[in-house]
Design an enzyme around this catalytic site. Structure first.
Site, mmCIF file in Angstrom:
data_model
loop_
_atom_site.group_PDB
_atom_site.id
_atom_site.type_symbol
_atom_site.label_atom_id
_atom_site.label_comp_id
_atom_site.label_asym_id
_atom_site.label_seq_id
_atom_site.Cartn_x
_atom_site.Cartn_y
_atom_site.Cartn_z
ATOM 1 N N GLY A 15 0.853 -1.198 0.000
ATOM 2 C CA GLY A 15 0.000 0.000 0.000
ATOM 3 C C GLY A 15 0.884 1.241 0.000
ATOM 4 O O GLY A 15 1.982 1.215 0.548
ATOM 5 N N GLY A 119 6.098 -3.073 2.303
ATOM 6 C CA GLY A 119 5.796 -3.504 3.666
ATOM 7 C C GLY A 119 6.154 -4.966 3.859
ATOM 8 O O GLY A 119 6.915 -5.545 3.083
ATOM 9 N N ASP A 144 2.079 3.487 9.312
ATOM 10 C CA ASP A 144 1.759 3.011 10.663
ATOM 11 C C ASP A 144 2.933 3.166 11.635
ATOM 12 O O ASP A 144 2.742 3.111 12.846
ATOM 13 C CB ASP A 144 1.330 1.535 10.619
ATOM 14 C CG ASP A 144 0.158 1.298 9.677
ATOM 15 O OD1 ASP A 144 -0.576 2.260 9.401
ATOM 16 O OD2 ASP A 144 -0.006 0.160 9.209
ATOM 17 N N ARG A 179 -20.677 19.628 20.171
ATOM 18 C CA ARG A 179 -20.767 18.207 19.786
ATOM 19 C C ARG A 179 -19.588 17.389 20.285
ATOM 20 O O ARG A 179 -18.528 17.922 20.605
ATOM 21 C CB ARG A 179 -20.792 18.089 18.250
ATOM 22 C CG ARG A 179 -22.158 18.343 17.677
ATOM 23 C CD ARG A 179 -22.128 18.327 16.168
ATOM 24 N NE ARG A 179 -23.489 18.336 15.663
ATOM 25 C CZ ARG A 179 -23.824 18.592 14.412
ATOM 26 N NH1 ARG A 179 -22.891 18.879 13.522
ATOM 27 N NH2 ARG A 179 -25.077 18.569 14.038
ATOM 28 N N GLU A 239 -8.039 2.751 14.188
ATOM 29 C CA GLU A 239 -8.897 1.724 13.572
ATOM 30 C C GLU A 239 -8.769 0.382 14.304
ATOM 31 O O GLU A 239 -9.678 -0.435 14.274
ATOM 32 C CB GLU A 239 -8.540 1.543 12.092
ATOM 33 C CG GLU A 239 -7.109 1.085 11.862
ATOM 34 C CD GLU A 239 -6.725 0.918 10.402
ATOM 35 O OE1 GLU A 239 -7.548 1.205 9.517
ATOM 36 O OE2 GLU A 239 -5.579 0.483 10.138
ATOM 37 N N ILE A 294 -6.852 9.526 3.011
ATOM 38 C CA ILE A 294 -6.236 10.864 2.965
ATOM 39 C C ILE A 294 -4.883 10.819 3.688
ATOM 40 O O ILE A 294 -3.926 11.476 3.298
ATOM 41 C CB ILE A 294 -7.183 11.891 3.601
ATOM 42 C CG1 ILE A 294 -8.343 12.153 2.630
ATOM 43 C CG2 ILE A 294 -6.461 13.186 3.972
ATOM 44 C CD1 ILE A 294 -9.484 12.939 3.202
ATOM 45 N N ARG A 296 -2.694 8.706 3.587
ATOM 46 C CA ARG A 296 -1.600 8.123 2.797
ATOM 47 C C ARG A 296 -1.169 9.015 1.636
ATOM 48 O O ARG A 296 -0.223 8.668 0.912
ATOM 49 C CB ARG A 296 -2.028 6.758 2.252
ATOM 50 C CG ARG A 296 -2.383 5.807 3.365
ATOM 51 C CD ARG A 296 -2.041 4.378 3.115
ATOM 52 N NE ARG A 296 -2.393 3.860 1.817
ATOM 53 C CZ ARG A 296 -2.852 2.621 1.620
ATOM 54 N NH1 ARG A 296 -3.054 1.831 2.648
ATOM 55 N NH2 ARG A 296 -3.089 2.189 0.420
HETATM 56 O O1 F6P Z 1 -0.463 -0.261 6.682
HETATM 57 C C1 F6P Z 1 -0.902 0.904 6.096
HETATM 58 C C2 F6P Z 1 -2.394 0.987 6.057
HETATM 59 O O2 F6P Z 1 -2.731 2.232 5.504
HETATM 60 C C3 F6P Z 1 -3.079 0.737 7.382
HETATM 61 O O3 F6P Z 1 -2.992 1.834 8.239
HETATM 62 C C4 F6P Z 1 -4.460 0.355 6.915
HETATM 63 O O4 F6P Z 1 -5.127 -0.453 7.844
HETATM 64 C C5 F6P Z 1 -4.182 -0.439 5.672
HETATM 65 O O5 F6P Z 1 -2.927 -0.023 5.193
HETATM 66 C C6 F6P Z 1 -5.206 -0.324 4.579
HETATM 67 O O6 F6P Z 1 -4.866 -1.231 3.577
HETATM 68 P P1 F6P Z 1 -5.524 -1.271 2.137
HETATM 69 O O7 F6P Z 1 -4.797 -0.269 1.274
HETATM 70 O O8 F6P Z 1 -5.286 -2.657 1.686
HETATM 71 O O9 F6P Z 1 -6.971 -0.925 2.291
#
Ligand code: F6P
Length: 379
Positions: A15, A119, A144, A179, A239, A294, A296
């Site tokens: 990713g 990764g 991460d 809120r 998450e 966003i 990334r």
């Molecule tokens: O490891 C990076 C990351 O952006 C995580 O924070 C997230 O859970 C995951 O990749 C999302 O992966 P994908 O691009 O497969 O949806």
């Protein structure tokens, strides 16, 4: 005897994150300007290596890309060439090892060394190519920041900036409407993004995977603030966060991905719980924003441009020294390397949902400082 290097290749897998283009630029510039190597880039990660989809890279190819998120080489997290998904003559899905075809392509282009940026899944294949005799250098990437062998990965600080700016923006609208605002951020099973982003963005509650939360404790923080006259509250949640009596929230299972478990949606679950506990007492609305992808992208920040440059140029120096089968790391702000064999597989570079990633110490300085200034972790 030291191998003479004439031509190298690189690819980006997994990713994306901000800073990849900074690494690509550094590799190409150092390779050409310092060592006079020829460089090619395979497109779409391992897929390009398998299908021989590549571009010749020169100084012009990398001009103007330094600040841009993403990767000009594109990438994929679905192409494990050691277990490649194909369809047989009967239309049945079959998985086979096509790594020899990739090696043939490398030989065809006379590639002396291959830089693989990715990764855990991508670098596990890098290790497997190294085992088959390919001269490989790995560069870890993830927003991460949970790679155990290295202090920091590029992309993380840019993602933190997105989180901080989002929390700043949520503050004004939260204040206007009295809120409770929840911001869900990425990070898989490590809470770094929520923790540092949450501190920088002045969150009142930070919920991370390493500290399972008690919903009543979260509600108490909101009530205490309300009673003090602060009629809004801001929550930054990973998450991968989970309640003390529950588990992580899975958005979907993607069987084709090496990291098949996709997390997401815990912010909505938290909101539903708070609707029941908080709203009847204070009348506050609860709203959720999932910052998602966003984090990334966008313009690469100062830190990641410099860090990406350091990772990229160091990888090229390692090629010159023939230090193959290794991954570039940073320790005490100094570029070093470790054997791929030692760090990949089983999620140890932090890209899978299994154990081994560098996670937040619930009793460490960062959490303690946050607690000292009244930030709640819901514990
Ligand atoms: O490891 C990076 C990351 O952006 C995580 O924070 C997230 O859970 C995951 O990749 C999302 O992966 P994908 O691009 O497969 O949806």
């Amino acid at each position: 005897m030291k191998k003479e290097i004439k031509k190298i290749a690189l690819l980006t897998g997994g990713g994306d994150c901000s800073g990849l283009n900074a690494v690509i630029r550094a590799v190409v510039k150092a390779a050409i300007l310092k060592y006079n190597y020829e460089v090619i880039g395979f497109m779409g990660g391992y897929h390009g290596l398998y299908t021989d989809d590549y571009i010749k890279m020169d100084l012009k190819t990398v001009a103007g890309i330094f600040h841009q998120g993403g990767t000009i080489l594109k990438m994929s997290n679905k192409d494990n060439l050691f277990n490649y998904k194909t369809v047989d003559e009967n239309g049945k899905t079959v998985y086979k090892d096509v790594s020899d075809i990739a090696i043939k392509n490398l030989k065809k282009h006379n590639i002396d060394a291959l830089i693989i940026i990715g990764g855990d899944g991508t670098l596990t294949s890098a290790r497997d190519f190294a085992r088959k005799g390919v001269n490989v250098i790995g560069i870890p990437k993830t927003i991460d920041n949970d790679v155990p062998a290295t202090e920091i990965t590029f992309g993380y600080r840019t993602a933190l900036d997105h989180i901080m700016l989002s929390l700043d923006a949520l503050h004004t609208t939260a204040y206007s409407h009295d809120r409770v605002m929840i911001l869900e951020v990425m990070g898989r099973n490590a809470g770094w993004l929520a923790l540092e982003g949450g501190i920088a963005g002045s969150a009142d509650v930070i919920l991370i995977p390493e500290i399972p939360y008690d919903i009543n404790s979260v509600a108490k923080t909101i009530f205490d603030r309300y009673n003090r006259g602060s009629k809004f509250s801001i929550i930054c949640i990973s998450e991968g966060a989970k309640p003390i009596d529950g588990d992580v929230t899975i958005k979907k299972i993607d069987k084709d991905s090496p990291d098949s478990v996709k997390l997401g949606g815990v912010g909505d679950i938290l909101a539903a719980q708070l609707e029941k506990i908080v709203k009847p007492v204070t009348g506050q609305d609860i709203r959720v924003t999932n910052l998602g992808y966003i984090q990334r992208g966008g313009v690469t920040n100062t830190f990641d441009r410099v860090l990406g440059t350091k990772y990229g140029s160091h990888a090229v120096d390692m090629i010159d020294r023939n230090e193959f089968g290794r991954m570039v790391v940073i320790r005490n702000n100094h570029m070093e390397s470790v054997r791929l064999e030692e760090v990949v597989g089983s999620g140890r570079t932090g890209q899978t949902s299994t154990g081994g990633a560098r996670i937040v110490n619930p009793h460490g300085d960062l959490v303690n400082s946050a607690k000292d200034i009244g930030i709640s972790f819901g514990d």
